[in-house]
Design a protein around this motif. Structure first.
Motif, PDB file in Angstrom:
ATOM      1  N   UNK A   1      -7.704   3.084  -2.939  1.00  0.00           N
ATOM      2  CA  UNK A   1      -6.499   3.714  -2.415  1.00  0.00           C
ATOM      3  C   UNK A   1      -5.854   2.865  -1.325  1.00  0.00           C
ATOM      4  N   UNK A   2      -4.703   3.321  -0.867  1.00  0.00           N
ATOM      5  CA  UNK A   2      -3.903   2.548   0.086  1.00  0.00           C
ATOM      6  C   UNK A   2      -4.650   2.279   1.388  1.00  0.00           C
ATOM      7  N   UNK A   3      -5.403   3.260   1.865  1.00  0.00           N
ATOM      8  CA  UNK A   3      -6.131   3.101   3.125  1.00  0.00           C
ATOM      9  C   UNK A   3      -7.195   2.009   3.008  1.00  0.00           C
TER      10      UNK A   3
ATOM     11  N   UNK B   1       0.063   7.326  -6.314  1.00  0.00           N
ATOM     12  CA  UNK B   1      -1.203   8.060  -6.430  1.00  0.00           C
ATOM     13  C   UNK B   1      -1.051   9.547  -6.134  1.00  0.00           C
ATOM     14  N   UNK B   2       0.066   9.939  -5.562  1.00  0.00           N
ATOM     15  CA  UNK B   2       0.337  11.367  -5.377  1.00  0.00           C
ATOM     16  C   UNK B   2       0.734  12.024  -6.692  1.00  0.00           C
TER      17      UNK B   2
ATOM     18  N   UNK C   1       0.812  -1.228   0.000  1.00  0.00           N
ATOM     19  CA  UNK C   1       0.000   0.000   0.000  1.00  0.00           C
ATOM     20  C   UNK C   1       0.838   1.268   0.000  1.00  0.00           C
ATOM     21  N   UNK C   2       2.060   1.178   0.528  1.00  0.00           N
ATOM     22  CA  UNK C   2       2.926   2.358   0.527  1.00  0.00           C
ATOM     23  C   UNK C   2       3.304   2.760  -0.897  1.00  0.00           C
TER      24      UNK C   2
ATOM     25  N   UNK D   1       0.194 -16.348   4.813  1.00  0.00           N
ATOM     26  CA  UNK D   1       0.829 -15.030   4.927  1.00  0.00           C
ATOM     27  C   UNK D   1      -0.212 -13.930   4.759  1.00  0.00           C
ATOM     28  N   UNK D   2      -0.073 -12.852   5.509  1.00  0.00           N
ATOM     29  CA  UNK D   2      -1.010 -11.738   5.365  1.00  0.00           C
ATOM     30  C   UNK D   2      -0.839 -11.051   4.015  1.00  0.00           C
ATOM     31  N   UNK D   3       0.390 -11.041   3.520  1.00  0.00           N
ATOM     32  CA  UNK D   3       0.650 -10.480   2.188  1.00  0.00           C
ATOM     33  C   UNK D   3       0.714 -11.633   1.193  1.00  0.00           C
TER      34      UNK D   3
END
Length: 403
Positions: free
Chosen positions: A94-96, A85-86, A78-79, A138-140
């Motif tokens: 989006x990341x959030x 996205x900036x 997400x980072x 794994x979470x990712x």
């Protein structure tokens, strides 16, 4: 490049399928991914990438601002989504939103809140009994890699001193459900979420040299025409799950949910769909539904992600996006071939029909890495899968690496 086509940026582990969807939607794709396959280079402008995903931000921000989207595995970073996205306008979540919906505990809480089927979870530091009734994940996660059954063998492995640190906050336990793997494709707008369709997942297929839980393809759409009651009930379950998850997490555009269709203990019992995880992005089955329905789903994805007038929203929810109005031309399938040994890719496969994601000549393919994708069509899921297997065998024979 057609001067009338708008450019769009597509990033992810593999971008070929999304690039073709972008072309179908009338856009000129600019891509950067892990593989840089030969057929991607023929349909898209490719950004040079030395180290995936570490220098994605650097390469993506080196071009003028345009709209962008991401494909598989980038939801685990997400980072990177936030940084890009900036600079570019995001078509997607989006990341959030991604961080929230990819959190297993938050997803479980939402499912329970709305009385939806949910598999129990445990944190890594509270392991369940090693009785094969739980999965360590794994979470990712990405394509089922590193997923394992929590049994005595796995417990012993992580109990060894040099492996203890591997079992960390990056992992969790999920209750195991026996059954078949399916995925559902959705389209979420500001006003509603539409179920596009269900697809059968190919997971751990030995004829594709895939490990036990490795994703290796899809067959779509799943239509239980011989069991209309079953199809209707499963569609209702999938629709409710998609609507709840999209609303609670604020999802927008195309996204997918992976399910297990539980095998009932009693023949008279009706099977339940258990959500496993959410893929908040363009997923691998999109190109199959586009082929099956002859419709550009990416156009609707873009419309759902961009700001548009209420009149356009009304058109969006009353025209071809309703899955009930879709009429599949044929069952579509794709299968990912994995390498059972390390080898150098030859030139011969470039001439194989119904094949995509083709590596460049002379590229070194490591054992367990994906080689390429094959496609097939059929009147039924079974006939389509049979055709996929036959075509896969032909390619393995041509490569001379089939065991």
């Amino acid at each position: 490049m057609n001067p009338l086509q708008k450019r769009c940026l597509i990033l992810g582990a593999s971008t070929r399928a999304a690039a073709q969807s972008a072309l179908y939607a009338g856009y000129h794709p600019v891509c950067a991914d892990l593989f840089a396959d030969t057929d991607l280079c023929t349909i898209a402008e490719r950004l040079p990438l030395q180290n995936y995903p570490d220098n994605l931000v650097e390469q993506a921000t080196s071009i003028s601002p345009i709209s962008w989207m991401y494909t598989g595995a980038l939801e685990n970073s997400p980072e990177i989504i936030q940084a890009i996205s900036k600079h570019h306008v995001l078509w997607g979540n989006n990341a959030e939103v991604v961080q929230a919906v990819r959190n297993p505990q938050k997803l479980y809480q939402v499912l329970k809140k709305h009385d939806l089927t949910a598999l129990h979870l445990r944190e890594f530091n509270h392991p369940p009994p090693a009785n094969s009734r739980w999965m360590l994940k794994p979470k990712r996660s990405a394509g089922g890699r590193e997923v394992t059954v929590w049994n005595r063998e796995a417990e012993s492995y992580y109990a060894e001193s040099h492996n203890k640190d591997k079992l960390s906050t990056d992992y969790y336990f999920q209750q195991r459900a026996e059954g078949k793997n399916y995925s559902a494709l959705y389209l979420a707008s500001a006003t509603q979420t539409v179920l596009i369709g269900l697809s059968a997942q190919l997971v751990g297929c030995h004829w594709l040299n895939a490990d036990n839980f490795t994703w290796c393809g899809n067959v779509a759409p799943v239509l239980f025409s011989h069991q209309p009651e079953k199809h209707q009930k499963l569609a209702i379950q999938a629709e409710k799950a998609g609507n709840v998850i999209a609303k609670e997490f604020g999802l927008r555009g195309l996204f997918g949910i992976d399910f297990i269709l539980e095998t009932p203990f009693l023949p008279s019992s009706f099977p339940q769909l258990f959500p496993l995880e959410v893929n908040p992005r363009y997923v691998a089955s999109v190109e199959l539904f586009e082929r099956a329905f002859d419709v550009s789903l990416l156009k609707w994805h873009i419309a759902a992600c961009e700001s548009f007038e209420q009149s356009q929203q009304e058109e969006f929810v009353t025209t071809e996006n309703y899955s009930a109005n879709f009429s599949a031309k044929a069952i579509q399938g794709k299968a990912i071939l994995y390498a059972n040994c390390t080898f150098t890719f030859p030139l011969t496969i470039e001439r194989m029909p119904n094949c995509a994601d083709i590596p460049s000549y002379g590229r070194l393919i490591q054992k367990n890495e994906p080689i390429c994708t094959v496609f097939a069509t059929g009147k039924t899921i079974e006939s389509c899968q049979k055709d996929l297997q036959e075509r896969s065998d032909e390619i393995y024979d041509a490569l001379k690496i089939k065991e």
